[in-house]
Design an enzyme around this catalytic site. Structure first.
Site, mmCIF file in Angstrom:
data_model
loop_
_atom_site.group_PDB
_atom_site.id
_atom_site.type_symbol
_atom_site.label_atom_id
_atom_site.label_comp_id
_atom_site.label_asym_id
_atom_site.label_seq_id
_atom_site.Cartn_x
_atom_site.Cartn_y
_atom_site.Cartn_z
ATOM 1 N N SER A 108 0.889 -1.112 0.225
ATOM 2 C CA SER A 108 0.006 -0.012 -0.133
ATOM 3 C C SER A 108 1.011 1.001 -0.096
ATOM 4 O O SER A 108 2.114 1.307 0.497
ATOM 5 C CB SER A 108 -0.892 -0.124 1.256
ATOM 6 O OG SER A 108 -1.553 1.246 1.479
ATOM 7 N N HIS A 260 -12.969 -2.559 -3.078
ATOM 8 C CA HIS A 260 -12.203 -1.937 -1.893
ATOM 9 C C HIS A 260 -12.715 -2.527 -0.508
ATOM 10 O O HIS A 260 -12.496 -1.819 0.399
ATOM 11 C CB HIS A 260 -12.301 -0.549 -2.041
ATOM 12 C CG HIS A 260 -11.215 0.133 -1.518
ATOM 13 N ND1 HIS A 260 -10.239 1.310 -2.359
ATOM 14 C CD2 HIS A 260 -10.505 0.474 -0.264
ATOM 15 C CE1 HIS A 260 -9.311 1.815 -1.751
ATOM 16 N NE2 HIS A 260 -9.503 1.285 -0.378
#
EC number: 1.1.3.15
Length: 370
Positions: A108, A260
């Site tokens: 990330s 998501h």
């Protein structure tokens, strides 16, 4: 003595008992009423397996490739932010576990370990970089260049987050990073989501996104990214066939069917239900991946049968971290791997190449007659 955990739900139940409430809530929660959060998992049960018999499954080969890179299994680790909230080693533990297991990790942008630190912790691991497009394009550009320099093999650009979804628990908890942590890919307090920054009195992450992430993101930015890097580009967050076709036209190398983790727009389809339309739309021109709701080996088998090249898991990795750091992540991946191996064997599949759509059918009782 640590409890004996034998399935992914065991790891989640344990994590709930050991993580700080605001941290567990951050990882667990979906948007609004969390309809899609529940459906991401539930939807897999609407697809039924139709196994083949008498296929000689004495030897099973789980290996495959992702964007031209070999992996030991089609189960990879998705981008999960701020992993040091779950364990002190965070992303470093995760990449080491992936290296041991021979699978890939997507880092990330909002990691609590830097691009460089993760590369050094897992020098032989297959690593990919997740990217947000910042209002200041130079911020995103530098992330890409650093990832290239450190041997990351692809860019997964998130396109479903012009603003942050409304996550009630984060608002109730006034979610912020713990004071000892920061997003380590950034220097300034504002970009690093540092406790020293000004992120309001509600969900600090929602304020961060409003301040930093560009809501004017468009297909032109995919062209910009394509010019910026020679690495494969995967668009993360596609749920419609026409968007998938547009992505192919713009030269992407893959599509990650994702909502998501049900953390953005509530009421969208479960990813396993959206997958067939995307696969049909791209006509084999790019690789298609899936995340969201994968908790069992049979989930992996169903996703591959419907056309996914591989799946990505997020929350299960966090639950593994919370249990025992690197070993916990490795154990979670091992559970999924062995469940997938058994599902393949019981379905008559010697290798991933023979997994096809004849193995699954939508349960007719689950199809609405409206």
């Amino acid at each position: 003595m640590l409890p004996r955990l034998v399935c992914i739900s065991d790891y989640e139940q344990h994590a709930r008992t050991v993580l700080q409430k605001s941290v567990y809530d951050y990882y667990k929660s979906g948007a609004n009423d969390q309809e899609t959060l529940a459906d991401n998992i539930r939807a897999f049960s609407r697809w039924k397996l139709y196994p083949r018999m008498l296929r000689n499954v004495a030897d099973i080969d789980l290996s495959t490739s992702v964007l031209g890179q070999r992996v030991s299994m089609p189960i990879c680790v998705g981008a999960t932010a701020m992993q040091c909230m779950a364990h002190v080693d965070g992303e470093l533990a995760t990449v080491r576990a992936c290296q041991t297991m021979g699978t890939g990790m997507m880092l990330s942008s909002w990691a609590t370990s830097s691009i460089e630190e993760v590369a050094e912790a897992g020098p032989e691991a297959l690593r990919w970089m997740q990217l947000y497009i910042y209002k200041d394009r130079e911020v995103s550009s530098q992330l890409v260049k650093r990832a290239e320099q450190m041997g990351y093999k692809a860019i997964f650009v998130t396109v479903d987050t012009p603003y942050l979804g409304n996550r009630f628990d984060d608002v109730r908890n006034r979610f912020k990073l713990p004071p000892q942590l920061r997003m380590k890919n950034f220097e300034t307090n504002d970009l690093a989501f540092s406790p020293k920054g000004n992120f309001g009195d509600n969900s600090g992450l929602a304020e961060y996104v409003a301040q930093a992430i560009d809501p004017s993101l468009s297909w032109d930015d995919i062209k910009w990214l394509r010019r910026l890097t020679s690495l494969p580009i995967v668009v993360k967050g596609i749920l419609r066939g026409d968007d998938a076709q547009e992505a192919v036209k713009h030269g992407v190398d893959g599509i990650l069917v994702s909502n998501h983790g049900a953390r953005q727009l509530d009421g969208v389809p479960a990813t396993i239900d959206a997958l067939p339309e995307i696969v049909e739309a791209v006509e084999g021109k790019v690789e298609v991946f899936l995340d969201g709701g994968v908790r069992k080996g049979t989930d992996v088998l169903k996703a591959l049968a419907l056309g996914a090249r591989a799946v990505f898991v997020g929350r299960p990795i966090i639950w593994g971290l919370a249990f025992q750091g690197e070993k916990g992540v490795q154990d979670v991946l091992e559970i999924l791997k062995e469940e997938f191996r058994l599902a393949m064997a019981l379905s008559g599949c010697q290798n991933v190449k023979v997994i096809d759509k004849t193995l699954v059918r939508k349960n007719p009782l689950a199809v609405s007659k409206i």
